[in-house]
Design a protein around this motif. Structure first.
Motif, PDB file in Angstrom:
ATOM      1  N   PHE A  12       0.845  -1.195   0.000  1.00 24.37           N
ATOM      2  CA  PHE A  12       0.000   0.000   0.000  1.00 24.37           C
ATOM      3  C   PHE A  12       0.878   1.241   0.000  1.00 24.37           C
ATOM      4  CE2 PHE A  12      -2.857   3.175   1.843  1.00 24.37           C
ATOM      5  CZ  PHE A  12      -3.933   3.018   0.987  1.00 24.37           C
ATOM      6  N   ASP A  13       0.661   2.109  -0.975  1.00 27.82           N
ATOM      7  CA  ASP A  13       1.397   3.359  -1.092  1.00 27.82           C
ATOM      8  C   ASP A  13       0.558   4.473  -0.461  1.00 27.82           C
ATOM      9  OD1 ASP A  13       3.243   5.297  -1.811  1.00 27.82           O
ATOM     10  OD2 ASP A  13       2.381   5.550  -3.815  1.00 27.82           O
ATOM     11  N   LEU A  14       1.095   5.090   0.579  1.00 23.56           N
ATOM     12  CA  LEU A  14       0.346   6.132   1.296  1.00 23.56           C
ATOM     13  C   LEU A  14       0.171   7.404   0.475  1.00 23.56           C
ATOM     14  CD1 LEU A  14       1.898   5.725   4.853  1.00 23.56           C
ATOM     15  CD2 LEU A  14      -0.377   5.028   4.092  1.00 23.56           C
ATOM     16  N   GLU A  15       1.142   7.713  -0.404  1.00 21.70           N
ATOM     17  CA  GLU A  15       1.033   8.933  -1.212  1.00 21.70           C
ATOM     18  C   GLU A  15      -0.092   8.848  -2.231  1.00 21.70           C
ATOM     19  OE1 GLU A  15       4.705  10.085  -2.996  1.00 21.70           O
ATOM     20  OE2 GLU A  15       5.801   9.982  -1.110  1.00 21.70           O
ATOM     21  N   SER A  16      -0.142   7.740  -2.961  1.00 21.01           N
ATOM     22  CA  SER A  16      -1.171   7.604  -3.996  1.00 21.01           C
ATOM     23  C   SER A  16      -2.452   6.981  -3.461  1.00 21.01           C
ATOM     24  CB  SER A  16      -0.639   6.755  -5.149  1.00 21.01           C
ATOM     25  OG  SER A  16      -0.395   5.435  -4.701  1.00 21.01           O
ATOM     26  N   ASN A  17      -2.406   6.443  -2.232  1.00 20.79           N
ATOM     27  CA  ASN A  17      -3.557   5.798  -1.624  1.00 20.79           C
ATOM     28  C   ASN A  17      -4.028   4.595  -2.445  1.00 20.79           C
ATOM     29  OD1 ASN A  17      -5.087   5.750   0.672  1.00 20.79           O
ATOM     30  ND2 ASN A  17      -6.728   7.015  -0.167  1.00 20.79           N
ATOM     31  N   MET A  18      -3.057   3.886  -3.023  1.00 22.49           N
ATOM     32  CA  MET A  18      -3.351   2.731  -3.866  1.00 22.49           C
ATOM     33  C   MET A  18      -2.356   1.605  -3.554  1.00 22.49           C
ATOM     34  SD  MET A  18      -3.969   4.598  -7.532  1.00 22.49           S
ATOM     35  CE  MET A  18      -4.151   3.064  -8.379  1.00 22.49           C
ATOM     36  N   TYR A  19      -2.730   0.402  -3.986  1.00 23.54           N
ATOM     37  CA  TYR A  19      -1.807  -0.725  -3.870  1.00 23.54           C
ATOM     38  C   TYR A  19      -0.858  -0.738  -5.054  1.00 23.54           C
ATOM     39  CZ  TYR A  19      -4.184  -2.914   0.039  1.00 23.54           C
ATOM     40  OH  TYR A  19      -4.705  -3.184   1.274  1.00 23.54           O
ATOM     41  N   GLU A  20       0.416  -1.028  -4.780  1.00 22.88           N
ATOM     42  CA  GLU A  20       1.407  -1.215  -5.833  1.00 22.88           C
ATOM     43  C   GLU A  20       1.637  -2.708  -5.988  1.00 22.88           C
ATOM     44  OE1 GLU A  20       4.793   0.836  -4.275  1.00 22.88           O
ATOM     45  OE2 GLU A  20       4.202   2.727  -5.192  1.00 22.88           O
ATOM     46  N   ALA A  21       1.616  -3.190  -7.218  1.00 19.19           N
ATOM     47  CA  ALA A  21       1.842  -4.605  -7.487  1.00 19.19           C
ATOM     48  C   ALA A  21       3.258  -4.792  -8.005  1.00 19.19           C
ATOM     49  CB  ALA A  21       0.840  -5.099  -8.523  1.00 19.19           C
ATOM     50  N   LYS A  22       3.988  -5.759  -7.424  1.00 16.98           N
ATOM     51  CA  LYS A  22       5.340  -6.011  -7.899  1.00 16.98           C
ATOM     52  C   LYS A  22       5.671  -7.482  -7.764  1.00 16.98           C
ATOM     53  CE  LYS A  22       8.260  -5.296  -3.845  1.00 16.98           C
ATOM     54  NZ  LYS A  22       9.416  -4.580  -3.342  1.00 16.98           N
ATOM     55  N   ILE A  23       6.648  -7.906  -8.557  1.00 16.60           N
ATOM     56  CA  ILE A  23       7.151  -9.272  -8.512  1.00 16.60           C
ATOM     57  C   ILE A  23       8.645  -9.211  -8.253  1.00 16.60           C
ATOM     58  CG2 ILE A  23       7.529 -11.410  -9.802  1.00 16.60           C
ATOM     59  CD1 ILE A  23       5.017 -10.723 -11.417  1.00 16.60           C
ATOM     60  N   ASN A  24       9.100  -9.906  -7.227  1.00 18.57           N
ATOM     61  CA  ASN A  24      10.531 -10.080  -6.991  1.00 18.57           C
ATOM     62  C   ASN A  24      10.932 -11.355  -7.727  1.00 18.57           C
ATOM     63  OD1 ASN A  24      10.986  -7.851  -5.237  1.00 18.57           O
ATOM     64  ND2 ASN A  24       9.910  -8.974  -3.640  1.00 18.57           N
ATOM     65  N   SER A  25      11.654 -11.185  -8.825  1.00 19.82           N
ATOM     66  CA  SER A  25      11.914 -12.317  -9.708  1.00 19.82           C
ATOM     67  C   SER A  25      12.979 -13.250  -9.146  1.00 19.82           C
ATOM     68  CB  SER A  25      12.329 -11.827 -11.090  1.00 19.82           C
ATOM     69  OG  SER A  25      13.606 -11.251 -11.027  1.00 19.82           O
ATOM     70  N   LYS A  26      12.776 -14.534  -9.432  1.00 21.91           N
ATOM     71  CA  LYS A  26      13.763 -15.572  -9.139  1.00 21.91           C
ATOM     72  C   LYS A  26      14.377 -16.085 -10.434  1.00 21.91           C
ATOM     73  CE  LYS A  26      13.045 -15.688  -4.718  1.00 21.91           C
ATOM     74  NZ  LYS A  26      14.019 -15.117  -3.820  1.00 21.91           N
ATOM     75  N   GLU A  27      13.600 -15.981 -11.523  1.00 17.99           N
ATOM     76  CA  GLU A  27      14.068 -16.470 -12.825  1.00 17.99           C
ATOM     77  C   GLU A  27      13.350 -15.687 -13.923  1.00 17.99           C
ATOM     78  OE1 GLU A  27      14.400 -20.720 -15.189  1.00 17.99           O
ATOM     79  OE2 GLU A  27      13.033 -20.545 -13.520  1.00 17.99           O
ATOM     80  N   ILE A  28      14.109 -15.285 -14.940  1.00 16.33           N
ATOM     81  CA  ILE A  28      13.542 -14.587 -16.091  1.00 16.33           C
ATOM     82  C   ILE A  28      14.031 -15.279 -17.353  1.00 16.33           C
ATOM     83  CG2 ILE A  28      13.439 -12.408 -17.364  1.00 16.33           C
ATOM     84  CD1 ILE A  28      13.994 -10.963 -14.717  1.00 16.33           C
ATOM     85  N   LYS A  29      13.079 -15.744 -18.166  1.00 17.71           N
ATOM     86  CA  LYS A  29      13.409 -16.400 -19.434  1.00 17.71           C
ATOM     87  C   LYS A  29      12.981 -15.489 -20.585  1.00 17.71           C
ATOM     88  CE  LYS A  29      12.500 -21.129 -18.001  1.00 17.71           C
ATOM     89  NZ  LYS A  29      11.623 -22.285 -18.263  1.00 17.71           N
ATOM     90  N   VAL A  30      13.885 -15.259 -21.513  1.00 13.63           N
ATOM     91  CA  VAL A  30      13.535 -14.500 -22.718  1.00 13.63           C
ATOM     92  C   VAL A  30      12.882 -15.469 -23.693  1.00 13.63           C
ATOM     93  CG1 VAL A  30      14.418 -13.123 -24.626  1.00 13.63           C
ATOM     94  CG2 VAL A  30      15.433 -12.883 -22.369  1.00 13.63           C
ATOM     95  N   LEU A  31      11.639 -15.175 -24.079  1.00 10.43           N
ATOM     96  CA  LEU A  31      10.904 -16.033 -25.011  1.00 10.43           C
ATOM     97  C   LEU A  31      11.101 -15.611 -26.454  1.00 10.43           C
ATOM     98  CD1 LEU A  31       7.587 -16.341 -22.971  1.00 10.43           C
ATOM     99  CD2 LEU A  31       9.520 -17.920 -23.029  1.00 10.43           C
ATOM    100  N   SER A  32      11.164 -14.300 -26.689  1.00  8.94           N
ATOM    101  CA  SER A  32      11.456 -13.810 -28.043  1.00  8.94           C
ATOM    102  C   SER A  32      11.996 -12.393 -27.968  1.00  8.94           C
ATOM    103  CB  SER A  32      10.213 -13.857 -28.931  1.00  8.94           C
ATOM    104  OG  SER A  32       9.298 -12.873 -28.558  1.00  8.94           O
ATOM    105  N   ASP A  33      12.802 -12.082 -28.948  1.00  8.90           N
ATOM    106  CA  ASP A  33      13.393 -10.744 -29.044  1.00  8.90           C
ATOM    107  C   ASP A  33      12.584  -9.987 -30.078  1.00  8.90           C
ATOM    108  OD1 ASP A  33      14.976  -8.547 -28.963  1.00  8.90           O
ATOM    109  OD2 ASP A  33      16.686  -9.467 -29.959  1.00  8.90           O
ATOM    110  N   SER A  34      11.476  -9.388 -29.651  1.00  8.85           N
ATOM    111  CA  SER A  34      10.562  -8.722 -30.590  1.00  8.85           C
ATOM    112  C   SER A  34      10.597  -7.224 -30.420  1.00  8.85           C
ATOM    113  CB  SER A  34       9.142  -9.255 -30.362  1.00  8.85           C
ATOM    114  OG  SER A  34       8.765  -9.072 -29.020  1.00  8.85           O
ATOM    115  N   ARG A  35      11.788  -6.651 -30.526  1.00  5.86           N
ATOM    116  CA  ARG A  35      11.920  -5.197 -30.367  1.00  5.86           C
ATOM    117  C   ARG A  35      11.379  -4.495 -31.532  1.00  5.86           C
ATOM    118  NH1 ARG A  35      18.007  -4.862 -29.127  1.00  5.86           N
ATOM    119  NH2 ARG A  35      17.971  -6.962 -29.781  1.00  5.86           N
TER     120      ARG A  35
END
Length: 129
Positions: free
Chosen positions: A106-129
């Motif tokens: 909960f962020d007191l400034e915006s009065n909203m919940y912030e959603a986040k993920i603390n990653s353990k593993e990140i896989k690149v599926l495609s390089d679609s820049r």
């Protein structure tokens, strides 16, 4: 006969042992959509999740490029912040799959919940820049 019994026991033990998995990466996680995380954050809070999406707003938090933060967005524009404490090889526009722990704060400034993920593993599926 005794040698045969020992040999069969050895094959049984070898066959039953699985591949070694690093306990830090062996996170029980559920595949979910980003919109599900955002619409029902209390269900997934402090739980392992696996999400797919596109990397946006990638920034490195320290000078050694070992801690990164980026937005992971789905096709509808829903996004969640992802934090990584390891060196990652992703760039803006990559399609990735992230396995990690979901948190809502909960962020007191915006009065909203912030959603986040603390990653353990990140896989690149495609390089679609």
């Amino acid at each position: 006969m005794k040698k045969l019994l020992i040999l069969l026991s050895l094959f049984f033990v070898i066959g039953c042992s699985g591949n070694y998995k690093d306990p830090d990466l062996a996170l029980p996680a559920k595949k979910v959509q980003i919109r599900s995380l955002l619409s029902h954050p209390s269900i997934f809070d402090e739980r392992g999740v696996i999400v797919k999406g596109k990397v946006w707003d990638l920034e490195y938090v320290n000078l050694e490029f070992t801690m990164a933060k980026f937005k992971l967005a789905d096709k509808s524009g829903n996004h969640v912040d992802v934090y990584s404490k390891e060196l990652i090889k992703v760039v803006n526009g990559n399609l990735v799959e992230v396995r990690g722990i979901f948190e809502r704060n909960f962020d007191l400034e915006s009065n909203m919940y912030e959603a986040k993920i603390n990653s353990k593993e990140i896989k690149v599926l495609s390089d679609s820049r």
